[in-house]
Scaffold this motif. Structure first.
Motif, mmCIF file in Angstrom:
data_model
loop_
_atom_site.group_PDB
_atom_site.id
_atom_site.type_symbol
_atom_site.label_atom_id
_atom_site.label_comp_id
_atom_site.label_asym_id
_atom_site.label_seq_id
_atom_site.Cartn_x
_atom_site.Cartn_y
_atom_site.Cartn_z
ATOM 1 N N LYS A 1 0.847 -1.231 -0.140
ATOM 2 C CA LYS A 1 -0.145 -0.074 0.059
ATOM 3 C C LYS A 1 0.868 1.284 0.027
ATOM 4 O O LYS A 1 0.614 2.462 -0.627
ATOM 5 N N ALA A 2 1.994 1.321 0.784
ATOM 6 C CA ALA A 2 2.748 2.356 0.891
ATOM 7 C C ALA A 2 3.584 2.404 -0.551
ATOM 8 O O ALA A 2 3.817 3.827 -1.038
ATOM 9 N N LYS A 3 3.927 1.499 -1.123
ATOM 10 C CA LYS A 3 4.549 1.705 -2.450
ATOM 11 C C LYS A 3 3.445 2.212 -3.547
ATOM 12 O O LYS A 3 3.749 3.102 -4.358
ATOM 13 N N ALA A 4 2.353 1.818 -3.374
ATOM 14 C CA ALA A 4 1.345 2.345 -4.398
ATOM 15 C C ALA A 4 0.924 3.699 -3.959
ATOM 16 O O ALA A 4 0.973 4.561 -5.128
ATOM 17 N N ASN A 5 1.266 4.219 -2.825
ATOM 18 C CA ASN A 5 0.973 5.477 -2.513
ATOM 19 C C ASN A 5 2.055 6.453 -3.058
ATOM 20 O O ASN A 5 1.964 7.552 -3.776
ATOM 21 N N ARG A 6 3.264 5.983 -3.285
ATOM 22 C CA ARG A 6 4.412 6.548 -3.479
ATOM 23 C C ARG A 6 4.552 6.598 -5.093
ATOM 24 O O ARG A 6 4.746 7.487 -5.850
ATOM 25 N N ASP A 7 3.969 5.489 -5.667
ATOM 26 C CA ASP A 7 3.801 5.314 -7.380
ATOM 27 C C ASP A 7 2.782 6.181 -7.716
ATOM 28 O O ASP A 7 3.003 6.929 -8.888
ATOM 29 N N GLU A 8 1.856 6.465 -6.836
ATOM 30 C CA GLU A 8 0.812 7.592 -7.536
ATOM 31 C C GLU A 8 1.286 8.966 -7.411
ATOM 32 O O GLU A 8 1.159 9.861 -8.387
ATOM 33 N N ILE A 9 2.130 9.108 -6.345
ATOM 34 C CA ILE A 9 2.506 10.550 -6.348
ATOM 35 C C ILE A 9 3.482 10.716 -7.604
ATOM 36 O O ILE A 9 3.422 11.980 -8.385
ATOM 37 N N GLU A 10 4.384 9.686 -7.866
ATOM 38 C CA GLU A 10 5.043 10.088 -9.141
ATOM 39 C C GLU A 10 4.572 9.887 -10.395
ATOM 40 O O GLU A 10 4.807 10.738 -11.345
ATOM 41 N N SER A 11 3.406 9.073 -10.535
ATOM 42 C CA SER A 11 2.838 9.180 -11.827
ATOM 43 C C SER A 11 2.068 10.456 -12.081
ATOM 44 O O SER A 11 1.542 10.738 -13.111
ATOM 45 N N LEU A 12 1.751 11.269 -10.873
ATOM 46 C CA LEU A 12 1.188 12.491 -11.330
ATOM 47 C C LEU A 12 2.129 13.707 -11.339
ATOM 48 O O LEU A 12 1.687 14.875 -11.394
ATOM 49 N N GLY A 13 3.395 13.310 -11.375
ATOM 50 C CA GLY A 13 4.415 14.271 -11.653
ATOM 51 C C GLY A 13 5.181 15.020 -10.522
ATOM 52 O O GLY A 13 5.742 15.845 -10.721
ATOM 53 N N MET A 14 4.734 14.522 -9.237
ATOM 54 C CA MET A 14 5.179 15.043 -8.132
ATOM 55 C C MET A 14 6.262 14.121 -7.453
ATOM 56 O O MET A 14 6.536 13.230 -8.046
ATOM 57 N N GLN A 15 7.113 14.726 -6.464
ATOM 58 C CA GLN A 15 7.977 13.798 -5.926
ATOM 59 C C GLN A 15 7.687 13.636 -4.586
ATOM 60 O O GLN A 15 7.214 14.513 -4.030
ATOM 61 N N TRP A 16 8.384 12.470 -3.770
ATOM 62 C CA TRP A 16 8.020 12.358 -2.319
ATOM 63 C C TRP A 16 9.149 12.242 -1.428
ATOM 64 O O TRP A 16 10.401 11.933 -2.187
ATOM 65 N N ILE A 17 8.822 12.292 -0.393
ATOM 66 C CA ILE A 17 10.025 12.113 0.738
ATOM 67 C C ILE A 17 9.229 11.430 1.906
ATOM 68 O O ILE A 17 8.333 11.770 2.515
ATOM 69 N N THR A 18 9.680 10.151 1.970
ATOM 70 C CA THR A 18 8.924 9.403 3.147
ATOM 71 C C THR A 18 10.074 9.028 4.308
ATOM 72 O O THR A 18 11.128 9.391 4.461
ATOM 73 N N VAL A 19 9.214 8.839 5.486
ATOM 74 C CA VAL A 19 10.270 8.821 6.650
ATOM 75 C C VAL A 19 10.148 7.174 7.009
ATOM 76 O O VAL A 19 9.171 6.668 7.451
ATOM 77 N N CYS A 20 11.416 6.782 7.267
ATOM 78 C CA CYS A 20 11.510 5.319 7.876
ATOM 79 C C CYS A 20 12.137 5.632 9.340
ATOM 80 O O CYS A 20 13.769 5.823 9.327
ATOM 81 N N CYS A 21 11.333 5.089 10.371
ATOM 82 C CA CYS A 21 11.947 5.547 11.489
ATOM 83 C C CYS A 21 11.750 4.466 12.819
ATOM 84 O O CYS A 21 12.092 4.530 13.729
ATOM 85 N N GLY A 22 11.362 3.405 12.221
ATOM 86 C CA GLY A 22 11.056 2.058 12.911
ATOM 87 C C GLY A 22 9.911 2.645 13.877
ATOM 88 O O GLY A 22 9.012 3.486 13.411
ATOM 89 N N PHE A 23 9.474 1.634 14.703
ATOM 90 C CA PHE A 23 8.390 2.054 15.719
ATOM 91 C C PHE A 23 8.494 3.461 16.631
ATOM 92 O O PHE A 23 9.562 3.768 16.829
ATOM 93 N N TRP A 24 7.600 3.795 16.797
ATOM 94 C CA TRP A 24 7.493 5.044 17.572
ATOM 95 C C TRP A 24 7.643 4.456 19.154
ATOM 96 O O TRP A 24 6.662 3.978 19.631
ATOM 97 N N TYR A 25 8.919 4.748 19.868
ATOM 98 C CA TYR A 25 8.965 4.296 20.942
ATOM 99 C C TYR A 25 7.883 4.451 21.946
ATOM 100 O O TYR A 25 7.413 3.353 22.903
ATOM 101 N N ASP A 26 7.734 5.798 22.390
ATOM 102 C CA ASP A 26 6.838 6.081 23.408
ATOM 103 C C ASP A 26 5.403 5.675 23.273
ATOM 104 O O ASP A 26 4.890 5.169 24.150
ATOM 105 N N TYR A 27 5.028 5.952 22.093
ATOM 106 C CA TYR A 27 3.537 5.362 21.834
ATOM 107 C C TYR A 27 3.489 4.022 21.736
ATOM 108 O O TYR A 27 2.414 3.498 22.268
ATOM 109 N N SER A 28 4.568 3.156 21.096
ATOM 110 C CA SER A 28 4.269 1.728 21.328
ATOM 111 C C SER A 28 4.401 1.099 22.756
ATOM 112 O O SER A 28 3.732 0.310 23.057
ATOM 113 N N LEU A 29 5.411 1.865 23.409
ATOM 114 C CA LEU A 29 5.598 1.450 24.948
ATOM 115 C C LEU A 29 4.143 1.436 25.560
ATOM 116 O O LEU A 29 3.757 0.671 26.296
ATOM 117 N N ALA A 30 3.394 2.406 25.355
ATOM 118 C CA ALA A 30 2.231 2.853 25.804
ATOM 119 C C ALA A 30 1.118 1.934 25.368
ATOM 120 O O ALA A 30 -0.038 1.850 25.842
#
Length: 337
Positions: A134-163
């Motif tokens: 799904k995430a790749k499809a989202n990025r592909d759609e952005i490119e197909s429409l002539g725009m560019q993307w920046i995505t964030v790879c951060c692993g799990f959110w530590y404080d949010y996941s702990l809670a």
């Protein structure tokens, strides 16, 4: 677009000043919004449903939109330089596409798509957690429409996941119980919500383009159609448990500890989801990331030093996670009511 600022039109400003964000009051959106505000370099416009009662930080402009009326979204996005999308997994499935289509019609050059988590280059992990395609499809759609993307790879959110209860990092603070996956020694990259916010703000505060051929500084353009990698810590469950005990002043004897096989736990979560229990997704997701032979440690790729991200205190971050437990419980109670 020419690749140097010197080759742009005379009215070109080599900065990202106008930022639109969806979900500015949400779990990660609020941290991104606050970090952007702190830079003092950006005008932030939050897209918000007319019916939304969420309080937004002071200084944020609000554009009321109807996601079923594309014209309202296009009007809100006119003149913006980047659209940041942060949405809950419960949002209607077509909302992301509607936003991206509207962004293209509004002439926005850059989009930060929804999906702040695992390494997008780990295809198998993405397939197993069902988030990757799904995430790749989202990025592909952005490119197909002539725009560019920046995505964030951060692993799990530590404080949010702990809670977040037993289905995430295994902690149930109410029952004072812990489910440990395998031996609890597999490490994963994790990032605090605040660190994600800081990283996004840092990237969007870079020059958009190199000034000229001699400019070797890092620029936003270096991240286009690529990932920003970051981390706060690289932790095993046992590492987390040691921090939790320090913060809570407890010992092993105060906790009920059980062990589960990660692969068995993943398969159980998958079966429960297929049977219609969507709440089992967390169980599936977190168990899969702790596979001994294919976890989600992306720290070797992290841009922390490049972005001058601060070193954080593990115990302070753990305390923030424990403090979040009550906040999340109140949120669940409001939804149930």
């Amino acid at each position: 677009m020419p690749k140097y600022a010197k080759d742009q039109s005379v009215d070109f400003k080599n900065t990202i000043e106008r930022v639109a964000i969806v979900g500015a009051g949400g779990t990660i959106g609020l941290h991104i919004t606050n970090a952007l505000l702190e830079t003092g370099r950006h005008t932030i416009t939050a897209l918000s449903r007319k019916s939304s009662g969420k309080k937004l930080p002071e200084g944020v402009l609000v554009a009321s939109v109807d996601y079923d009326d594309e014209a309202t979204v296009v009007a809100a996005l006119k003149g913006q330089q980047i659209l940041i999308i942060t949405m809950a997994t419960t949002a209607p499935r077509d909302t992301h596409s509607k936003l991206v289509q509207a962004a293209a019609k509004a002439g926005i050059p850059y989009v930060m798509p929804n999906g702040y988590g695992a390494d997008i280059e780990n295809i198998k992990l993405g397939e197993d957690t069902m988030l990757g395609p799904k995430a790749k499809a989202n990025r592909d759609e952005i490119e197909s429409l002539g725009m560019q993307w920046i995505t964030v790879c951060c692993g799990f959110w530590y404080d949010y996941s702990l809670a977040g209860g037993e289905t995430r990092f295994g902690f149930d603070f109410d029952k004072r119980s812990l489910t440990i996956y395998d031996d609890g020694n597999i490490k994963n990259s994790v990032s605090t919500l605040a660190q994600v916010g800081r990283a996004v703000a840092k990237v969007l505060s870079l020059n958009e383009l190199p000034v000229d051929e001699k400019d070797t500084n890092f620029t936003l353009s270096m991240f286009l159609n690529k990932s920003v990698y970051l981390k706060s810590f690289v932790l095993s469950q046992n590492d987390m448990f040691e921090s939790v005990k320090r913060v809570t002043g407890t010992t092993d004897a105060d906790w009920t500890i059980t062990h589960e096989d990660t692969k068995k736990r993943y398969e159980e979560g998958l079966a429960e989801m297929k049977a219609g229990n969507m709440a089992a997704f967390g169980k599936l997701l977190y168990a899969r990331a702790f596979y001994p032979d294919d976890n989600n440690d992306l720290s070797a790729k992290a841009h922390n030093e490049l972005l001058e991200l601060p070193e954080e205190s593990l115990d302070e971050s753990t305390k923030a996670g424990i403090d979040l437990v009550e906040v999340l419980q109140r949120r669940v109670e409001r939804i149930a009511a």
